[in-house]
Structures are given as C-alpha cells and as structure tokens.
Design an enzyme around this catalytic site. Structure first.
Site, mmCIF file in Angstrom:
data_model
loop_
_atom_site.group_PDB
_atom_site.id
_atom_site.type_symbol
_atom_site.label_atom_id
_atom_site.label_comp_id
_atom_site.label_asym_id
_atom_site.label_seq_id
_atom_site.Cartn_x
_atom_site.Cartn_y
_atom_site.Cartn_z
ATOM 1 N N GLU A 111 0.957 -1.153 -0.111
ATOM 2 C CA GLU A 111 -0.073 -0.034 -0.026
ATOM 3 C C GLU A 111 0.791 1.281 0.271
ATOM 4 O OE1 GLU A 111 -3.817 -2.441 3.061
ATOM 5 O OE2 GLU A 111 -1.991 -0.858 4.077
ATOM 6 N N ASP A 140 -0.362 0.508 10.724
ATOM 7 C CA ASP A 140 -0.381 -0.649 11.608
ATOM 8 C C ASP A 140 1.180 -1.278 10.933
ATOM 9 O OD1 ASP A 140 -2.136 -1.452 13.216
ATOM 10 O OD2 ASP A 140 -2.496 -2.963 12.728
ATOM 11 N N LYS A 282 -6.436 -5.709 11.649
ATOM 12 C CA LYS A 282 -7.354 -4.398 10.847
ATOM 13 C C LYS A 282 -8.168 -3.734 12.312
ATOM 14 C CE LYS A 282 -10.571 -2.367 7.971
ATOM 15 N NZ LYS A 282 -11.185 -1.931 6.643
ATOM 16 N N ASP A 306 -10.658 2.442 4.054
ATOM 17 C CA ASP A 306 -9.490 1.663 3.693
ATOM 18 C C ASP A 306 -7.990 2.729 3.501
ATOM 19 O OD1 ASP A 306 -10.179 -1.013 4.882
ATOM 20 O OD2 ASP A 306 -10.996 -1.787 2.517
ATOM 21 N N ASP A 446 -15.647 -7.341 10.503
ATOM 22 C CA ASP A 446 -16.354 -6.304 10.439
ATOM 23 C C ASP A 446 -17.442 -6.909 9.635
ATOM 24 O OD1 ASP A 446 -16.266 -7.298 8.126
ATOM 25 O OD2 ASP A 446 -14.916 -5.839 7.874
#
Length: 736
Positions: A111, A140, A282, A306, A446
């Site tokens: 990312e 993270d 997460k 995200d 989630d």
C-alpha cells in the site's frame, strides 16, 4: 410531507418489479422441487453404473436448491434510499456533529504511501466544517516512510483544501482529480491556479516517491520534524512503541490554510506492538483509533475507510447524517454502509471485481429487512454504539455540540495522555473486542461487529448514490482475486461456527430475511463441494457414455431446462439492468466458477483445519500496485495468472479434465456416426454442461497452451494439471 408538517431527511422507495419477480421465483422453486423428485425417484438399481454417483448429484442439487432459497431473501424486498441534504443544512447547519475519519494502512510496500496520503487528503477536503472534522491515519506497519508522506501531505493540504472549495472539485483525491480533469470551470482564474496546484502536487509526489525508493529517511529530512525521533527505539513492524503525532490541531487557530481558514485535525498513529501480544489485525487498529480519538476529538460520528478507498463524493458525510439526524427514524440507526466501488474496473469487468450483483441488488435486499452488513470500509458509525451503547425504542439522539472551548493542554501533553490508549496491553482484562469496539476472532471482524449491533435492536442503512462515495483499487491479477475471496469466504465460514453464527446467535433478534442473507454469505465456502462435484463427475461420465440426466424426450427434461434457462436469463437481465455488459456477465460467471472451485475450496479446508486445531487464521493484504506489463494486460482484459499457486493448479487441473472429456466425446462422435443420435437424445444436458465448462475455461487454455513469456501459466502448473487431467480421465475409463 406528513400531516404534522414533518419533512424527513431521507426517503425509502421499494424497487419496482417485485410483483413480477415473486411469481417468477415461485415457478423456479417448483422446477427445483421437480428436479429433487426426479433425482429421488429414478435412482439406478443395485449394480447399475452411476448408482452412487446419482446420490452425489441428489445431495449437490439439494444444496444448490436450498442455497437458492437463501438468495431469495436478497431479492424479495429490495429498497432504495434517497437523502435531502438541503433540509439537513436548513435545520442543523450550525449544530452538525463532529466527525472522525479513520484511514487504515498496514504495509508501505503493498500500500504505497503516495496512495495512502491521497486518500487522507480526499478525507480532509470533505464539504464539512473543518473544525468539526478530524482525520486519523492508522499505520499498522509503523513506517517512517508513511509518516513522512503524511507530513508532506499536511503541508500540501493548506493549498489543496482552498482550491477544492473554490472550484468545487470532484473527486478530492489529487491523483484522481488530476488524471480526470477534462474541462475548465467558468472561473477565469482556474487555468493559472490549476497549473500551480498541479505543480505543487507533482513536487510532493516526486519527493515522496524518491524517499520511498531510497527506502529510508535522509538526514536532511530527519532534521525537519521532531516526530522522526519516535523511530529511535523502533525495532520492527511487530515490535515498537506507540507513535502518536498530531500534525494539525483543529482547535489551534494559528494553523490555517492559504485562505486563512482552519484545517481539520490530522493525526498519525502507529499503535504499540509487541511479539508476545496478539494485535488482532485491522480490528485491533480500529479499536485503538476509537480510544485515542475519544481524547483528541471525540467525534460523534466515525467513518472508516481503507487506505486505497479515496473519497469520490465530498457530500458523503452529509448524506450519512441525513439518516442519523432524521427526527423520527434516526435514533434507531447504528451505521450507514456505502458500497465499495473501484476506479480501475475494465469495461467488461474482467475479474468481476465490481461485484455488481452484490452492490446493486443484494445489499438493497438486505436493506429491506433491517440493513446491510458492515463490510469494513466506507461505513459511518455512531461512536456511542460502537462503544457499547444499548438500544432503546424511545431513545433520542442529541446532536448539538459544545462550542469550541479553549484547550488548556498543549499538543505534546495531549499526545502523551492519549498514546497509552494504544498500548499493546491496554485491552487486557477489558471488554474491548468483546462488548466494546470491533469484535475479535475472525478475518472479517467487520461482519460480526455489524451483526452483533443489529442483534441489539439497532438498524443499519445502505446508501448507494449516483456519484459513488468511495473509489478503491481492485486486484489486477487472477491470483490476487482468488486470495481476496479466500479471505472473505474463510472469514464468513468461520462465523458460522462461532458464537456469532447467524444461524443461532441472530435467531429471533433480527428479521428472518436478514438472517437468511447473513447465512448465505457464511455458506460461500461450502459451495465448493457441490460445484466441484458438478464440474467433474458429469464430464467424466460423459466420457464413458453413461447418462446422468433425463433424456430430451422425457417430461423430466423440462424442469432441468427451465431452471437453468430461467436462472441464467434472470441473472443476465439483472446484470444488464445494474449497468453491466453481456461480456461482463460472462466474465462474472467465469469468476463465480473459479472462486467456488479454488478460493472457497481452500477456505473450506482451512476453516475445518482451524476448527480442529491444526492451523490459525491470518490476515492477507491484497496488493494495490502492479507492474506496468501486468497493468497493460489488465487494461486489455487479458487474464493474468502470475506466479504458481495451489489455487491456480486446481483451476488448471479442472480445466484439463473438462477439455480431455470433451475431446474424447468429439473423438467418439467422429469415429462412430451412430453415436450422434444416441448422445443427443440421452446426454444432451451433460454435453451442454461440459461444453460450457470448456468455454468458460478458454482463458486458462490460452495460458496453458498458447501464450509465451511471463503472461503464460507457469510451466510447473502446466505439467501438473495436464498430467493430472490425463491420469484422471484414463483411470476413470479404464478402471471403471
């Protein structure tokens, strides 16, 4: 308008066509029941070929039929929502609640920091009072490269936000905006300011990419900001102190943009990690953000996205508030879920990444029964509910916020006070991850979080605006797609065996339709068994000339033909009405098969292994970047196979079996003309099934036998799959 003069902030409309669909669905179910009757009534006698295979087909068809029934909950009661933002402004413009935006990233390689800060900048530029908006980046990986990129973005924001407001920019991700500009606004000053802001962005982008390519922060940059000192004790991604930096304090009147207006609060957080403590992926990061933000800004509404899902609609916050702040229905709404959409979808959606059916049909159906699932990104939550707030039928929400008061503590004091809330030991012997915050124990935390909220009596809303609220980056290779769906299906299947299983945990707490919808997604993984059986056995028995379906002249042929034609005709119609193309629908059918025979298979195996104590769950991040040649083939809609993986081996082996069976059939027909009539009379459904499987697998055959260079399927998979296919077909015909 209601008789009491009340004007709602949102409106709900039932989807047209239900009167037509419901009788149609009943006829399909009748056809499914007739298939069950046929399969149970015409079992081959003892000693006849195909007797035990017949029972396998009965089980597979029972499974498909029951799974189809669960799917009806997603189509039986679809609704659409529309909002009235003008009414919201008229009533509450001076009393809008504060909003905290959480952006999560976990790996600076997969990312890239430049992508992450584009998402952050788009969130900072929402059409919302800056003093009531706070943006938090959870890193993270604890990467100083990501922190540096955010530091650069914090300065660029002072130019970018005024520009967005002046020219009403959409989208407000700089990268997306500069790549999409095609026309000048009416303001004559635009060209000059456009070139200036673009130059500033390109300079920032070059600095960030250069530093990332270098792989470390230069000595010159280290001296620019005291925040880099926090990395002096940094050991690794999984072993470091809490790093908390408030880059912009929204209450500090000295921090302004170039138009002398205030800026949103901007915070960088890398929670403490230690090897001896589980960090809960997460969900753990989100819970740390919830606690830290409660001290710094304490926004009443929380939005999590995200890092690749930039804001594409600057009014999305106001759309969500139309649900929360509605005077009559808002008090029962816990979260508002927007769909996940992607900017890099090809014309015909090569890998089915847009999940058109889920976004445009199924979630609207869930909304009709009490609300959609929480899917981990693009979702607005009420803070008090995530923190354990109980539902009350007569509950009233108070949205008026206190006027900004002068803060007595300095930014440094605030950082020191808050960072303990992100320590690796803070949650020990607490209810975090159980009754507070996001739930732990599943790769799809989630989903169980949203389910537990709904089971307390709260409702959720699904809002799918014409201008998409968020746009992300979809996988560009087949292995990436398969890994992503393995993670989703594995997580959902684990929920089925957990205490949060919708089969019993939700019983009597949510509507039956919503419960069926949850169960359908939890049963993705077991679909692999019936699909694999249907993908292999009929083709092998076709090779031997043994019929497994009714003859074309038999009345029992009709329900088989009707169910297949009705379902695929409806599926195609549904896809086209949702904005897809015919070829896109065909690609979706291909990926549907690939997911069920590879992603779901490995998800099923891993879940069973985990339940027996043989393995642990992990969280796999899908890569957000691709090499240039891979990206070019993706744009040309050429399937990319990448490296050798077990899932790709399974797909290639199944494709080989079906190809060899079909070739064997053609060979028999060519050698014996008398076979043509007998096959067309007794085995037409098996011929069609095998032929369709061969057509679906054409991209795999190209990768196996026709392509050259890096774009072909790896040689090891070619050898294994071809050998396995030949071995399976030879053994079946010789031994049986």
């Amino acid at each position: 308008m209601a008789s009491d003069g009340y004007l709602p902030l949102f409106e709900t409309k039932s989807v047209k066509g239900r009167v037509i669909y419901r009788p149609f669905a009943v006829t399909v179910f009748v056809g499914i029941c007739l298939i069950w009757v046929y399969r149970a009534s015409y079992v081959p006698k003892r000693g006849e070929d195909g007797r035990w295979v017949w029972f396998g087909l009965l089980v597979a068809e029972l499974w498909f039929g029951l799974y189809w029934l669960l799917a009806q909950a997603l189509r039986w009661n679809q609704v659409h929502r529309c909002t009235f933002k003008d009414r919201l402004s008229q009533r509450y413009e001076n009393d809008l609640p504060s909003v905290d935006v959480f952006v999560c990233t976990a790996d600076p390689t997969i990312e890239p920091p430049i992508m992450v800060v584009n998402t952050v900048l788009s969130a900072m530029a929402y059409n919302y009072p800056p003093e009531k908006l706070s943006v938090y980046l959870s890193d993270d990986a604890g990467s100083d490269l990501t922190f540096y990129a955010l530091l650069e973005a914090s300065e660029f924001a002072k130019h970018w936000l005024p520009y967005c407001k002046k020219f009403n920019v959409e989208p407000r991700s700089p990268a997306a905006y500069f790549s999409s500009v095609i026309a000048d606004p009416h303001d004559a000053s635009w060209p000059k300011e456009f070139m200036k802001i673009k130059r500033l962005y390109e300079e920032m982008e070059n600095r960030i990419k250069t530093t990332v390519k270098l792989g470390r922060i230069s000595e010159e940059l280290l001296s620019m900001h005291k925040g880099f000192l926090k990395w002096d004790k940094y050991a690794s991604q999984g072993d470091h102190d809490t790093i908390l930096q408030i880059l912009h304090d929204g209450r500090d009147k000295n921090i302004k943009d170039t138009d002398e207006c205030g800026l949103p609060t901007l915070v960088y957080l890398a929670r403490e990690k230690r090897p001896q403590y589980h960090h809960n992926f997460k969900a753990g990061a989100m819970n740390a953000l919830i606690r830290v933000s409660s001290i710094i800004s304490n926004g009443q509404i929380l939005l999590n996205v995200d890092c690749d899902m930039y804001s594409n609609n600057s009014d999305a916050i106001r759309d969500a508030l139309c649900f929360f702040m509605d005077e009559k229905k808002g008090q029962e709404i816990a979260f508002v879920q927007f769909p996940q959409n992607y900017e890099n979808i090809t014309k015909n959606d090569l890998y089915g990444n847009s999940m058109t059916t889920i976004a445009e049909v199924e979630f609207h159906g869930l909304d009709g029964y009490g609300g959609p699932l929480y899917i981990g990104s693009g979702c607005f939550h009420r803070r008090d509910i995530l923190c354990g707030g109980l539902f009350a039928d007569d509950g009233k929400s108070e949205w008026k916020t206190e006027k900004n008061t002068k803060r007595t503590e300095s930014v440094h004091e605030l950082e020191e006070t808050s960072k303990g809330l992100a320590s690796s030991t803070y949650e020990q012997k607490t209810q975090w991850g159980k009754e507070l915050g996001l739930k732990y124990g599943s790769p799809v935390e989630d989903v169980i979080t949203g389910l537990s909220i709904q089971c307390k009596g709260w409702k959720s809303m699904y809002f799918n605006p014409v201008r998409k609220a968020f746009l992300g980056v979809a996988p560009t290779t087949l292995p990436q797609v398969l890994v992503q769906h393995k993670r989703w299906s594995e997580g959902d299947f684990q929920i089925l065996f957990s205490k949060y299983s919708p089969a019993w945990y939700a019983l009597g707490k949510i509507s039956l339709g919503l419960q069926m919808g949850y169960c359908r997604y939890c049963l993705w993984a077991p679909n692999c068994l019936a699909t694999l059986y249907y993908s292999i056995i009929p083709s092998l028995y076709l090779l031997r000339g043994i019929p497994l379906f009714p003859q074309i002249s038999s009345p029992w042929f009709v329900p088989f033909a009707y169910v297949v034609l009705a379902n695929y005709t409806y599926s195609l119609t549904e896809h086209l009405l949702s904005g897809g193309t015919i070829r896109g629908w065909w690609n979706e059918q291909r990926i549907w098969l690939y997911k069920r025979t590879s992603s779901y298979l490995f998800a099923f195996i891993d879940t069973i292994s985990r339940s027996l104590g043989f393995s642990d769950s992990g969280f796999v991040i899908t890569a957000k970047v691709s090499e240039e040649d891979v990206l070019q083939r993706y744009k040309e809609e050429i399937m990319e196979f990448g490296i050798s993986t077990p899932m790709l081996t399974v797909l290639a082996s199944l494709a080989s079996i079906n190809l060899f069976c079909f070739v064997g059939l053609v060979k028999k027909v060519a050698l014996g003309h008398s076979m043509i009539y007998r096959l067309s009379e007794t085995m037409v459904l098996q011929i069609i099934l095998c032929g369709v499987l061969v057509l679906i697998n054409l991209p795999l055959y190209q990768g196996l036998f026709l392509r050259k260079g890096k774009s072909k399927i790896p040689s090891t998979i070619i050898l294994r799959s071809t050998a396995f296919g030949l071995f399976a077909c030879t053994c079946f015909t010789v031994l049986y």
